[in-house]
Design a protein around this motif. Structure first.
Motif, PDB file in Angstrom:
ATOM      1  N   VAL A  94       0.842  -1.193   0.000  1.00 45.47           N
ATOM      2  CA  VAL A  94       0.000   0.000   0.000  1.00 45.47           C
ATOM      3  C   VAL A  94       0.882   1.250   0.000  1.00 45.47           C
ATOM      4  O   VAL A  94       0.687   2.174  -0.809  1.00 45.47           O
ATOM      5  CB  VAL A  94      -0.943   0.020   1.222  1.00 45.47           C
ATOM      6  N   GLU A  95       1.866   1.296   0.910  1.00 47.48           N
ATOM      7  CA  GLU A  95       2.775   2.429   0.959  1.00 47.48           C
ATOM      8  C   GLU A  95       3.584   2.537  -0.336  1.00 47.48           C
ATOM      9  O   GLU A  95       3.822   3.630  -0.853  1.00 47.48           O
ATOM     10  CB  GLU A  95       3.732   2.292   2.146  1.00 47.48           C
ATOM     11  N   GLN A  96       3.983   1.388  -0.871  1.00 40.80           N
ATOM     12  CA  GLN A  96       4.743   1.377  -2.120  1.00 40.80           C
ATOM     13  C   GLN A  96       3.917   1.944  -3.265  1.00 40.80           C
ATOM     14  O   GLN A  96       4.436   2.676  -4.121  1.00 40.80           O
ATOM     15  CB  GLN A  96       5.169  -0.055  -2.450  1.00 40.80           C
ATOM     16  N   LEU A  97       2.619   1.625  -3.285  1.00 42.12           N
ATOM     17  CA  LEU A  97       1.731   2.131  -4.329  1.00 42.12           C
ATOM     18  C   LEU A  97       1.654   3.649  -4.287  1.00 42.12           C
ATOM     19  O   LEU A  97       1.755   4.328  -5.314  1.00 42.12           O
ATOM     20  CB  LEU A  97       0.337   1.518  -4.167  1.00 42.12           C
ATOM     21  N   VAL A  98       1.472   4.203  -3.076  1.00 37.35           N
ATOM     22  CA  VAL A  98       1.378   5.660  -2.940  1.00 37.35           C
ATOM     23  C   VAL A  98       2.706   6.317  -3.315  1.00 37.35           C
ATOM     24  O   VAL A  98       2.736   7.362  -3.963  1.00 37.35           O
ATOM     25  CB  VAL A  98       0.973   6.045  -1.501  1.00 37.35           C
ATOM     26  N   ASN A  99       3.817   5.693  -2.935  1.00 37.02           N
ATOM     27  CA  ASN A  99       5.129   6.244  -3.279  1.00 37.02           C
ATOM     28  C   ASN A  99       5.340   6.241  -4.789  1.00 37.02           C
ATOM     29  O   ASN A  99       5.922   7.184  -5.349  1.00 37.02           O
ATOM     30  CB  ASN A  99       6.238   5.441  -2.594  1.00 37.02           C
ATOM     31  N   GLN A 100       4.861   5.186  -5.453  1.00 34.55           N
ATOM     32  CA  GLN A 100       4.975   5.118  -6.902  1.00 34.55           C
ATOM     33  C   GLN A 100       4.176   6.236  -7.572  1.00 34.55           C
ATOM     34  O   GLN A 100       4.632   6.859  -8.539  1.00 34.55           O
ATOM     35  CB  GLN A 100       4.490   3.756  -7.404  1.00 34.55           C
ATOM     36  N   VAL A 101       2.987   6.482  -7.018  1.00 34.07           N
ATOM     37  CA  VAL A 101       2.139   7.543  -7.572  1.00 34.07           C
ATOM     38  C   VAL A 101       2.774   8.909  -7.332  1.00 34.07           C
ATOM     39  O   VAL A 101       2.798   9.770  -8.221  1.00 34.07           O
ATOM     40  CB  VAL A 101       0.730   7.489  -6.948  1.00 34.07           C
ATOM     41  N   SER A 102       3.310   9.130  -6.126  1.00 31.93           N
ATOM     42  CA  SER A 102       3.916  10.430  -5.812  1.00 31.93           C
ATOM     43  C   SER A 102       5.111  10.712  -6.698  1.00 31.93           C
ATOM     44  O   SER A 102       5.417  11.868  -7.015  1.00 31.93           O
ATOM     45  CB  SER A 102       4.325  10.476  -4.336  1.00 31.93           C
ATOM     46  N   GLY A 103       5.798   9.649  -7.134  1.00 26.88           N
ATOM     47  CA  GLY A 103       6.942   9.849  -8.018  1.00 26.88           C
ATOM     48  C   GLY A 103       6.537  10.226  -9.423  1.00 26.88           C
ATOM     49  O   GLY A 103       7.362  10.726 -10.200  1.00 26.88           O
ATOM     50  N   ALA A 118      -4.057   8.404   5.249  1.00 32.00           N
ATOM     51  CA  ALA A 118      -3.768   9.706   5.851  1.00 32.00           C
ATOM     52  C   ALA A 118      -2.281   9.847   6.173  1.00 32.00           C
ATOM     53  O   ALA A 118      -1.694  10.927   5.992  1.00 32.00           O
ATOM     54  CB  ALA A 118      -4.594   9.905   7.126  1.00 32.00           C
ATOM     55  N   ALA A 119      -1.677   8.757   6.622  1.00 33.10           N
ATOM     56  CA  ALA A 119      -0.264   8.793   6.996  1.00 33.10           C
ATOM     57  C   ALA A 119       0.630   9.139   5.815  1.00 33.10           C
ATOM     58  O   ALA A 119       1.726   9.683   5.988  1.00 33.10           O
ATOM     59  CB  ALA A 119       0.147   7.450   7.578  1.00 33.10           C
ATOM     60  N   ILE A 120       0.159   8.866   4.605  1.00 32.97           N
ATOM     61  CA  ILE A 120       0.983   9.111   3.414  1.00 32.97           C
ATOM     62  C   ILE A 120       0.478  10.326   2.634  1.00 32.97           C
ATOM     63  O   ILE A 120       1.264  11.112   2.118  1.00 32.97           O
ATOM     64  CB  ILE A 120       0.981   7.870   2.507  1.00 32.97           C
ATOM     65  N   TYR A 121      -0.845  10.500   2.579  1.00 30.36           N
ATOM     66  CA  TYR A 121      -1.412  11.588   1.791  1.00 30.36           C
ATOM     67  C   TYR A 121      -1.176  12.957   2.415  1.00 30.36           C
ATOM     68  O   TYR A 121      -0.942  13.935   1.702  1.00 30.36           O
ATOM     69  CB  TYR A 121      -2.914  11.365   1.603  1.00 30.36           C
ATOM     70  N   VAL A 122      -1.271  13.054   3.731  1.00 37.45           N
ATOM     71  CA  VAL A 122      -1.143  14.367   4.386  1.00 37.45           C
ATOM     72  C   VAL A 122       0.253  14.961   4.185  1.00 37.45           C
ATOM     73  O   VAL A 122       0.362  16.125   3.761  1.00 37.45           O
ATOM     74  CB  VAL A 122      -1.499  14.266   5.886  1.00 37.45           C
TER      75      VAL A 122
END
Length: 439
Positions: free
Chosen positions: A315-324, A359-363
């Motif tokens: 899940v965290e990896q997915l958000v990190n991929q999107v943020s990149g 929230a921990a990643i999006y904020v």
């Protein structure tokens, strides 16, 4: 491709091909765990450990089903059907018949909305209200997909917008997790930020009821019970005891916040008043548990599925991929984060459980991109709410199916999940994105 996306796509794909949703969840979880780098043993262990998180919900729904069947022995459903039939017969004519349709759907909508805020019983009202009026809905030619859309709207929109009942819980989780992630917000800001996304749900409801599913649909008039249909009578005394059991259930559930204790209290009242005879009590309670067993098993499997995704770290990896991928493009960032939220919630099946994860990643990401507090509330709130409507594992879809499929003529995936996904998630993404951009 990220393991979360593959796991959710496998689960949804199997469900669409009419593979039972519990089987689809188990296969999706195994695939997600293995693709996320976990061993088969670790995946099974994670899935098994996650099952315990759904045990309370499963038992709650089993007892609520028993209470609903017990309540039916008082004649309350027959009274509801008689009142509904009077409305239908009084109307007469196609135009007035159409008005009767709208009236019944409006009443269902009100009760659904009240179940989240005014009288927070969640889906407990569905097995009591819906099965008895199926024959009336059949006579009116009401498309059950429209009823499913109405019920799901009532189970989601109120808690997203209004800070009362389940809405108070949702807003509290949103505020506390955003604060833990570095952004302090006021509770009073959340309804304003979520107003436009909720408006998207209203648009979806209007399209579903008055455009997509407005035409009549034919259903067979079947008995809900597998046994020969019995004529049940009711009296003022039996209806009084039925209403008393409902009041006692609410009186116990609201202060204790326990559906288990509430349902148990209602069942005890039915025992004491003689509405359920001791010699038939085992049969009654077992029938009720069977009726809600589908929801219970799906919720158990969904908790196992969610635990595998959490422990995989994907899940965290997915958000990190999107943020990149997004750079400094706010519009693209908002859209991609909403879509990621949709995938996460579709797999987990609960917007409440999704908030702490995203929230921990999006904020921090929103702060880095320069989003305002209001825009971040709209972002996290909408991303969490996405998928609650339209997820095969969400009680917002499982509840309507449990009521509408009482006679075996309503498919969970094609008649509840797909209609609610199309009519609510698409406008929720659009209106949520607009809200983020405006704020």
């Amino acid at each position: 491709m990220n393991a979360v996306i593959i796991a959710v796509l496998i689960m949804l794909g199997l469900s669409l091909f009419r593979i039972h949703v519990v089987v689809a969840l188990v296969i999706g979880a195994i695939a997600g765990g293995l693709l996320g780098g976990m061993s088969l043993d670790d995946t099974v262990t994670a899935f098994t450990s996650g099952l315990g998180g759904g045990a309370t919900v499963a038992l709650s729904y089993a007892l609520l089903g028993s209470f609903a069947v017990g309540l039916s022995r008082t004649g309350l459903p027959e009274l509801m059907v008689d009142k509904a039939l009077k409305v239908v017969n009084r109307q007469g004519g196609d135009r007035k018949k159409g008005l009767a349709k709208v009236l019944i759907l409006f009443i269902i909508l009100l009760i659904s909305c009240f179940s989240q805020n005014l009288v927070p019983v969640h889906i407990a009202f569905i097995p009591i209200l819906i099965p008895p009026i199926l024959q009336v809905l059949n006579e009116l030619g009401v498309d059950r997909r429209a009823v499913a859309s109405v019920l799901t709207f009532g189970l989601t929109a109120p808690y997203i917008l209004l800070p009362a009942g389940f809405g108070k819980i949702f807003h509290g989780i949103l505020q506390s997790n955003m604060a833990d992630s570095g952004m302090e917000i006021e509770l009073s800001s959340i309804p304003t930020a979520m107003l436009l996304p909720t408006a998207g749900l209203v648009v979806g409801l209007f399209i579903a009821v008055f455009i997509t599913y407005r035409k009549s649909r034919t259903y067979k008039q079947l008995s809900i019970s597998q046994e020969p249909e019995k004529e049940r009578t009711y009296s003022k005394r039996s209806i009084f005891f039925a209403l008393l059991s409902v009041v006692v259930t609410l009186a116990v559930q609201l202060p204790t916040e326990s559906m288990i204790l509430g349902a148990l209290a209602g069942i005890i009242v039915l025992y004491i008043t003689g509405s359920i005879r001791l010699k038939e009590s085992e049969e009654v309670l077992t029938d009720g548990m069977k009726m809600m067993a589908f929801i219970g098993f799906v919720m158990l499997a969904a908790n196992g599925f969610a635990e595998v995704l959490r422990q995989s770290g994907e899940v965290e990896q997915l958000v990190n991929q999107v943020s990149g991928m997004i750079g400094d493009n706010k519009a693209l960032a908002a859209l991609l984060m909403l879509i990621v939220g949709l995938f996460i919630t579709m797999g987990i099946g609960s917007s409440f459980s999704t908030i702490p994860i995203i929230a921990a990643i999006y904020v921090p990401l929103a702060l880095e991109l320069g989003f305002s507090d209001m825009a971040t509330i709209a972002l996290v709130g909408t991303a969490a709410a996405l998928g609650d409507a339209g997820s095969p594992a969400s009680d917002s879809t499982l509840g309507p199916t449990a009521g509408l499929n009482a006679d075996g003529q309503h498919n969970h995936i094609w008649d509840t999940v797909v209609p609610t996904f199309l009519h609510y998630n698409i406008p929720l993404i659009l209106f949520g994105w607009i809200a983020i951009m405006i704020f």
